[in-house]
Design an enzyme around this catalytic site. Structure first.
Site, PDB file in Angstrom:
ATOM      1  N   LYS A  98       0.861  -1.195   0.000  1.00 43.95           N
ATOM      2  CA  LYS A  98       0.000   0.000   0.000  1.00 43.95           C
ATOM      3  C   LYS A  98       0.885   1.229   0.000  1.00 43.95           C
ATOM      4  O   LYS A  98       1.472   1.598   1.007  1.00 43.95           O
ATOM      5  CB  LYS A  98      -0.921  -0.012   1.213  1.00 43.95           C
ATOM      6  N   TRP A 115      -2.641   0.633  -4.311  1.00 41.93           N
ATOM      7  CA  TRP A 115      -2.127  -0.726  -4.174  1.00 41.93           C
ATOM      8  C   TRP A 115      -1.205  -1.072  -5.331  1.00 41.93           C
ATOM      9  O   TRP A 115      -1.500  -0.797  -6.488  1.00 41.93           O
ATOM     10  CB  TRP A 115      -3.284  -1.737  -4.161  1.00 41.93           C
TER      11      TRP A 115
END
Ligand code: AMP
Length: 545
Positions: free
Chosen positions: A442, A447
């Site tokens: 993250k 992501w």
């Protein structure tokens, strides 16, 4: 109104009975640890499994009693599959690559009364004996003359047990919902958890595995079973092979590139299956010995790869060096394991090789009997549009409902099991895994898929294996760090590697650093051990800005 058709119980012994009757001459070939070859066939496996069933009865094994194995892929291990399950016992195939404490935990938790072991594990067994007083006897999978001296151990010899028995035995009419096998998951944290398969689940799974859009296993196949019999029932292939009457080639512990190549060639194997690490070693061997190898002697038409993501480079090498189609499959111990299998659709006929490789890097489409869906962070079901990413869930007749001796169901009220994988699903149903949920990187709220970056890095000609992990970064919370194991004798630089990634991944996915390591750690089932890597490199970017 009820249908008026018969209901015969779906039992694993029935698979063996079929193979013995209609494919009795079909070979079961095993390579033993000393490199010698044993030749058996389904008829002999049937006869010896019944002898084993008689022997188990004499040892006092009752319905539902667990029996463990610590063993490689061989005819004896295959006989245990059918002999134990067929007679009403439960075969607990323990992964010998686990730490001894984990093995001890599993054998105690499963309450295994007998442990059948290959001689390779004699030293391990000697360590385990004093820790496991509940085990009544340890059975060495060998001839009487090979029995090791193990003073103080309640030791039995497999071949002596079988020699004393008749091969007349009637497989009992069990309830198809009875347990037949028990595999423990190889979680990287916490205790392993037991998945207790039923006869019904394994027979249905075998039927699905044999279908053309799954593994299309048939009597015309010669299957090199590289995936261990202790990993998720070798992906259900022993049961499917019996159902189809396929030839099985069992490689024992010798899984280096040269051994795999020779066995595949000598036994005319047209189908094989295994985790990506094995194939990396296989191609490393081929590339280093290309001039002296006759690749045309390899008959491999298809290979099923799963357990970790199959890198694009491996997909291309199979096609371009051997003319082999790589079937990328996804599954888990909890799902028997087949959930999704990567075969093309009619609309893919005639697509370019490049487009086909892209398709093959996805983990496949659900097969009938396995329902898949993804959930967003708010728990809502996400569309199958190839864009939305979410937590992958599965349900079906060969999916776990609860763990053995677990405290409650393993699914939600509607039977959905949360896999711990993060994926997207495209409109054709192809699943693309982006990460394990705990491995997701993250970076500044976005992501990054470690699997995607690893797959591309392995395509560099000097790279043997790659791992991408998220490490702490003072500005972005986490940034990707790329760890590379170079091929023997190759010296790519950091700039070479980053240059190779450039243009192939989004700019902000570029690893902040590249570290060359001697080797990468793996779990007992061949997956990258990222927990260990995260620990080692936790502060690697702590000084960055
Ligand atoms: P196991 O229970 O040991 O078979 O591990 C199951 C896990 O392996 C899955 O939840 C995935 O994280 C991973 N896995 C299985 N197949 C694939 C695949 N084709 N690509 C990437 N990861 C996979």
């Amino acid at each position: 109104m009820r249908g008026l058709m018969q209901e015969r119980p779906l039992l694993v012994a029935g698979l063996l009975e079929y193979a013995e009757q209609y494919h009795g001459d079909t070979a079961i070939v095993s390579r033993l640890p000393d490199r010698s070859i044993d030749r058996s066939d389904w008829r002999r496996i049937g006869q010896r499994s019944r002898r084993l069933a008689n022997a188990l009865g004499r040892l006092g094994l009752g319905r539902g009693d667990r029996v463990a194995t610590l063993a490689w892929n061989s005819f004896r291990h295959l006989e245990l599959y059918f002999g134990v399950a067929g007679s009403g016992g439960v075969l607990n195939t323990v992964n010998p690559r686990l730490f001894p404490e984990q093995i001890q935990y599993i054998i105690e938790h499963a309450e295994n009364g007998y442990v059948f072991f290959d001689l390779t594990f004699a030293a391990l067994v000697e360590k385990l004996v004093p820790l496991l007083p509940g085990v009544k006897a340890w059975v060495a999978l060998c001839e009487p003359g090979e029995l090791p001296a193990m003073p103080g151990v309640a030791l039995l010899c497999y071949e002596t047990l079988l020699a004393g028995e008749s091969d007349a035995y009637a497989w009992p009419a069990l309830d198809e919902r009875d347990a037949c096998a028990l595999c423990y998951t190889s979680g990287t944290t916490g205790h392993p958890k037991g998945v207790l398969y039923s006869h019904r689940s394994q027979v249905l799974h075998a039927m699905a595995a044999c279908t053309l859009d799954a593994l299309s296993i048939s009597s015309r196949d010669s299957i090199l079973l590289i995936v261990p019999l202790f990993h998720a029932n070798a992906w259900g292939v022993p049961f499917a092979a019996a159902m189809a009457g396929a030839k099985l080639v069992l490689p024992g512990p010798l899984l280096d590139g040269e051994s795999v190549f020779n066995l595949m060639r000598d036994e005319g194997c047209n189908f094989s299956m295994g985790v990506p690490t094995v194939w990396l070693g296989f191609f490393d061997y081929i590339e280093r010995n290309r001039a002296s190898l006759d690749l045309s002697a390899i008959r491999l038409e298809r290979v099923a790869v799963g357990g970790s993501a199959a890198p694009r480079a491996v997909i291309a090498k199979f096609q371009e060096m051997l003319g082999t189609f790589l079937i990328h499959a996804w599954g888990m111990t909890e799902t028997s394991p087949l959930g999704a299998v990567g075969n093309p659709l009619p609309k893919h006929r005639g697509i370019s090789l490049d487009a086909r490789y892209d398709l093959q890097t996805r983990q496949g489409r659900p097969i009938y009997g396995a329902e898949l869906r993804i959930l967003g962070p708010d728990g809502t079901v996400q569309p199958h549009d190839g864009v939305a990413v979410g937590d992958l869930q599965i349900r079906g007749n060969w999916v776990v409902s609860a763990y053995f001796k677990g405290d409650g169901p393993a699914t939600d009220a509607e039977g959905w099991f949360t896999t711990g994988d993060v994926a997207k699903i495209d409109p054709d149903g192809y699943v693309q895994l982006t990460d394990r949920s705990k491995d997701v990187i993250k970076s500044g709220g976005e992501w990054i898929s470690s699997i995607d970056v690893e797959n591309i890095a392995v395509g560099h000609p000097d790279v043997q294996e790659a791992a991408v992990i998220g490490v702490y970064h003072p500005k972005w919370q986490e940034r990707p760090l790329l760890l590379i194991q170079r091929k023997a004798g190759r010296e790519p630089s950091k700039a070479d590697i980053l240059g190779f990634l450039e243009g192939r991944i989004a700019k902000w996915w570029m690893p902040d650093d590249v570290v060359f390591v001697e080797s990468l750690p793996h779990t007992a089932t061949g997956k990258l051990l990222k927990t260990a890597l995260r620990e080692t490199f936790r502060d690697h970017l702590a000084g960055a800005s």
